[in-house]
Design a protein around this motif. Structure first.
Motif, PDB file in Angstrom:
ATOM      1  N   ARG A 264       4.996  -0.983  77.830  1.00 28.05           N
ATOM      2  CA  ARG A 264       3.803  -1.622  78.431  1.00 28.05           C
ATOM      3  C   ARG A 264       3.602  -1.103  79.861  1.00 28.05           C
ATOM      4  NH1 ARG A 264       0.360  -5.727  77.890  1.00 28.05           N
ATOM      5  NH2 ARG A 264       1.231  -6.339  75.890  1.00 28.05           N
ATOM      6  N   GLY A 265       2.383  -0.653  80.122  1.00 30.45           N
ATOM      7  CA  GLY A 265       2.049  -0.168  81.452  1.00 30.45           C
ATOM      8  C   GLY A 265       2.500   1.248  81.737  1.00 30.45           C
ATOM      9  N   ARG A 266       3.236   1.881  80.783  1.00 31.60           N
ATOM     10  CA  ARG A 266       3.758   3.219  81.051  1.00 31.60           C
ATOM     11  C   ARG A 266       2.933   4.333  80.398  1.00 31.60           C
ATOM     12  NH1 ARG A 266      10.042   3.003  79.680  1.00 31.60           N
ATOM     13  NH2 ARG A 266       9.846   5.180  80.381  1.00 31.60           N
ATOM     14  N   ILE A 267       2.078   3.956  79.440  1.00 33.69           N
ATOM     15  CA  ILE A 267       1.234   4.972  78.796  1.00 33.69           C
ATOM     16  C   ILE A 267      -0.175   4.895  79.389  1.00 33.69           C
ATOM     17  CG2 ILE A 267       0.387   5.865  76.600  1.00 33.69           C
ATOM     18  CD1 ILE A 267       2.739   4.518  75.235  1.00 33.69           C
ATOM     19  N   ASP A 268      -0.983   3.980  78.876  1.00 31.83           N
ATOM     20  CA  ASP A 268      -2.282   3.683  79.488  1.00 31.83           C
ATOM     21  C   ASP A 268      -2.756   2.341  78.949  1.00 31.83           C
ATOM     22  OD1 ASP A 268      -3.891   6.131  77.338  1.00 31.83           O
ATOM     23  OD2 ASP A 268      -3.265   4.088  76.913  1.00 31.83           O
ATOM     24  N   GLU A 269      -3.835   1.856  79.524  1.00 32.71           N
ATOM     25  CA  GLU A 269      -4.299   0.529  79.150  1.00 32.71           C
ATOM     26  C   GLU A 269      -4.782   0.470  77.704  1.00 32.71           C
ATOM     27  OE1 GLU A 269      -8.848   1.095  80.870  1.00 32.71           O
ATOM     28  OE2 GLU A 269      -7.512  -0.392  81.744  1.00 32.71           O
ATOM     29  N   HIS A 270      -5.246   1.609  77.159  1.00 28.14           N
ATOM     30  CA  HIS A 270      -5.674   1.613  75.766  1.00 28.14           C
ATOM     31  C   HIS A 270      -4.480   1.374  74.845  1.00 28.14           C
ATOM     32  CE1 HIS A 270      -9.659   2.920  76.850  1.00 28.14           C
ATOM     33  NE2 HIS A 270      -9.164   3.926  77.568  1.00 28.14           N
ATOM     34  N   ALA A 271      -3.363   2.037  75.130  1.00 30.41           N
ATOM     35  CA  ALA A 271      -2.178   1.849  74.288  1.00 30.41           C
ATOM     36  C   ALA A 271      -1.702   0.402  74.334  1.00 30.41           C
ATOM     37  CB  ALA A 271      -1.062   2.787  74.753  1.00 30.41           C
ATOM     38  N   ASP A 272      -1.709  -0.192  75.546  1.00 32.32           N
ATOM     39  CA  ASP A 272      -1.312  -1.609  75.640  1.00 32.32           C
ATOM     40  C   ASP A 272      -2.240  -2.481  74.813  1.00 32.32           C
ATOM     41  OD1 ASP A 272       0.644  -0.799  77.349  1.00 32.32           O
ATOM     42  OD2 ASP A 272      -0.422  -1.358  79.185  1.00 32.32           O
ATOM     43  N   ARG A 273      -3.539  -2.202  74.881  1.00 31.66           N
ATOM     44  CA  ARG A 273      -4.490  -3.018  74.124  1.00 31.66           C
ATOM     45  C   ARG A 273      -4.314  -2.834  72.625  1.00 31.66           C
ATOM     46  NH1 ARG A 273      -8.591  -1.523  76.604  1.00 31.66           N
ATOM     47  NH2 ARG A 273      -9.593  -0.079  75.178  1.00 31.66           N
ATOM     48  N   TYR A 274      -4.028  -1.601  72.193  1.00 34.54           N
ATOM     49  CA  TYR A 274      -3.831  -1.360  70.769  1.00 34.54           C
ATOM     50  C   TYR A 274      -2.597  -2.105  70.264  1.00 34.54           C
ATOM     51  CZ  TYR A 274      -7.169   2.478  71.369  1.00 34.54           C
ATOM     52  OH  TYR A 274      -8.274   3.209  71.633  1.00 34.54           O
ATOM     53  N   LEU A 275      -1.516  -2.103  71.049  1.00 31.00           N
ATOM     54  CA  LEU A 275      -0.311  -2.834  70.646  1.00 31.00           C
ATOM     55  C   LEU A 275      -0.599  -4.326  70.563  1.00 31.00           C
ATOM     56  CD1 LEU A 275       2.409  -0.945  72.709  1.00 31.00           C
ATOM     57  CD2 LEU A 275       2.060  -0.862  70.250  1.00 31.00           C
ATOM     58  N   ASP A 276      -1.396  -4.835  71.536  1.00 32.39           N
ATOM     59  CA  ASP A 276      -1.761  -6.259  71.478  1.00 32.39           C
ATOM     60  C   ASP A 276      -2.558  -6.559  70.222  1.00 32.39           C
ATOM     61  OD1 ASP A 276      -0.503  -6.713  73.868  1.00 32.39           O
ATOM     62  OD2 ASP A 276      -2.317  -6.539  75.087  1.00 32.39           O
ATOM     63  N   TYR A 277      -3.473  -5.635  69.864  1.00 31.74           N
ATOM     64  CA  TYR A 277      -4.281  -5.858  68.665  1.00 31.74           C
ATOM     65  C   TYR A 277      -3.380  -5.914  67.424  1.00 31.74           C
ATOM     66  CZ  TYR A 277      -8.568  -4.802  71.296  1.00 31.74           C
ATOM     67  OH  TYR A 277      -9.603  -4.834  72.173  1.00 31.74           O
ATOM     68  N   ILE A 278      -2.423  -4.986  67.345  1.00 26.41           N
ATOM     69  CA  ILE A 278      -1.531  -4.950  66.169  1.00 26.41           C
ATOM     70  C   ILE A 278      -0.706  -6.227  66.103  1.00 26.41           C
ATOM     71  CG2 ILE A 278       0.400  -3.736  65.105  1.00 26.41           C
ATOM     72  CD1 ILE A 278      -0.670  -1.163  66.366  1.00 26.41           C
TER      73      ILE A 278
END
Length: 553
Positions: free
Chosen positions: A347-361
């Motif tokens: 979290r916070g180490r890739i980009d905000e899109h990746a964090d949002r995608y993980l939250d969606y999953i």
């Protein structure tokens, strides 16, 4: 054969990997679509920048000629300076055009020229790329040709301006020579104007062509994403459902006494392993039955023991469908665990899109676990429910008592008419009223206390209830969508909830042989109508139908 082998291998992988593969393919297709969209937007933006630059070029050229003519009349040095100032814009574009036409252009010189030509610095990079990448495009090539033709006339304006300036500042300026020099301006303007118009019209045609091409490409990509996603999802879900249906049919046959029945394993994933274990269990049960049949019928105690064992095994078979459904949650728990690990570590180490995608999953996994649990609970309840007389007035009184704190906090005023006694399921009727009244309070208008009316009137073989409020209302186009499971009209920051309440209401009403609908408009509150049949429907058929609807949802 190779394609068949690949399909077979994919069918044999675990369900978890199939889900990862499906999500990965969808993500890849969406990424391709986004890249195409970004490229298209940048290209159209560059075309727009050229159109804007042509406007600046044309205006500056016309203003330069205006001040040059004015200078010939007024002899005012300021007019000559204005001429040079406005002419600097086409001159800047001239430098950029000359540089970009080279085999190995100096991009710094080209950028400085375009900026000097009045183009915005943020547009310059895109303009250079459009010139270099699409030079051979018929529209771009034609437009650049018009630009070059007009640009080739630009030095003549400098010559005219220098001659006029020298004549005016000479010791004996001649009015005739000045007029002769000024007369040379009009033919140049007449020669440049068609070229400017050609440049603009050609870019306009190119822009329309590019826009049409972009829309076609995006449509094809979007269609590919949709069809691919549907095809993959259908194929994966079909294979899973096919294996489960085979196990279920086999379990039903075995329960009916056909112990020779065996479940066919269509794959080597968890469903296939489950089918194999089921067959082993069935074979063992069959073997035990044969042993019981071959036993000495005269030994009463031994026969009773064998009979008890057989009954226990039959009960295990009846519970097998529940166990199978319960075990399906294991891959989901594994997925949730890995997603949570990814969230903690990255979290916070890739980009905000990746964090949002993980939250969606993670959110989707939680909703799926809730859905599986609700379906299992529903199957248990459905076998035991029966219609009984329900006093709707008393049920609503209980609901209002349960919601007393919320009602007082929101200063809600609830008016209740004379409600009848109906044949229904008490718990479901209570949940129906509770969901509708809670929604009326939740979706209140700011600064206005909720006013809610609950009433009923007899209909054709049914009771027609309504719950009316003075809340925020809704657009009529959403009046069907709100009854679909997990459909929301507002985000969770504005109003809490999962979007399942009205779907439950619809299911409960249909369980009682009725229907539910809403009448509303924005700002004018909502009126929810629902009907309850006077004579109860057959519960088993209705429950089975609604269970299938829930599984599909």
């Amino acid at each position: 054969m190779k394609g068949f082998s690949l399909m077979r291998r994919f069918r044999d992988v675990s369900i978890k990997k199939k889900l990862y593969f499906t999500v990965g393919i969808m993500a890849l297709l969406i990424a391709i679509e986004l890249c195409a969209l970004i490229f298209s937007i940048n290209t159209l933006s560059s075309v727009r920048a050229y159109v804007n630059g042509e406007g600046l070029w044309s205006k500056s050229q016309k203003d330069a000629m205006y001040y040059l003519i004015k200078y010939g009349r007024s002899r005012d040095q300021q007019d000559y300076d204005k001429f040079n100032e406005f002419l600097s814009v086409p001159i800047g574009d001239h430098r950029a055009l000359q540089e970009l036409g080279k085999e190995e252009p100096d991009m710094k010189v080209a950028r400085e020229g375009l900026i000097a030509g009045g183009n915005h610095p943020d547009d310059v990079e895109g303009m250079i790329k459009l010139f270099r990448r699409f030079y051979n495009n018929p529209y771009i090539n034609k437009a650049i040709g018009a630009w070059m033709a007009a640009d080739s006339l630009l030095p003549q304006f400098n010559v005219i301006g220098d001659r006029l300036h020298q004549e005016i500042n000479s010791a004996n300026p001649s009015e005739d020579r000045i007029n002769t020099i000024l007369a040379e301006i009009a033919p140049l303007n007449e020669a440049i104007t068609p070229l400017e118009n050609k440049f603009s019209s050609t870019l306009g045609e190119g822009s329309r062509w590019l826009e049409d091409l972009v829309l076609r490409v995006l449509f094809i990509i979007a269609l590919t994403v949709e069809l691919s996603g549907l095809a993959i999802a259908y194929w994966v879900s079909r294979n899973i459902q096919k294996g489960l249906d085979e196990i279920l049919r086999t379990a039903q046959d075995v329960t009916s006494g056909d112990l020779t029945r065996r479940a066919r394993a269509f794959s080597k994933d968890e469903i296939g392993i489950l089918a194999g274990d089921f067959n082993i269990m069935t074979a063992r049960l069959s073997q035990m039955t044969e042993e019981i049949q071959e036993a000495n019928v005269g030994l009463e105690k031994k026969v009773q023991q064998r009979t008890a064992e057989l009954e226990r095994k039959n009960k295990e078979l009846e519970q097998f469908a529940y166990v199978a459904s319960h075990d399906l949650q294991e891959p989901l728990r594994t997925t949730t665990g890995f997603v949570e690990a990814l969230r903690k570590q990255y979290r916070g180490r890739i980009d905000e899109h990746a964090d949002r995608y993980l939250d969606y999953i993670a959110q989707s996994a939680d909703r799926m676990k809730t859905l599986i649990k609700d379906l299992l609970d529903y199957s248990r309840i459905g076998r035991e429910m029966q219609f009984v007389p329900v006093n709707c007035k008393a049920v609503l009184t209980e609901v209002l008592a349960d919601l007393d704190t919320v009602i007082r906090e929101n200063q809600a005023v609830i008016t209740v008419g004379e409600l009848p006694v109906v044949h229904a399921f008490p718990t479901e009727i209570k949940l129906l009223f509770q969901n509708l009244i809670s929604n009326s309070i939740k979706f209140r208008r700011p600064g206005i206390s909720p006013a809610i009316q609950v009433d009923v009137e007899p209909g054709n073989g049914c009771w027609k209830f309504w719950v009316k409020d003075n809340g925020i209302g809704m657009d009529p186009s959403y009046q069907d969508r709100i009854f679909i499971i997990f459909q929301r009209l507002h985000n969770r920051q504005e109003y809490e909830g999962s979007g399942i309440g009205l779907a439950h209401c619809k299911k409960i009403v249909e369980l009682h042989g009725g229907k539910i609908w809403v009448e509303s408009s924005p700002g004018n509150g909502c009126t929810f109508f629902f009907t309850i049949a006077e004579q109860p429907a057959v519960p088993e058929e209705t429950i089975i139908r609604l269970s299938h609807q829930t599984i599909k949802a």
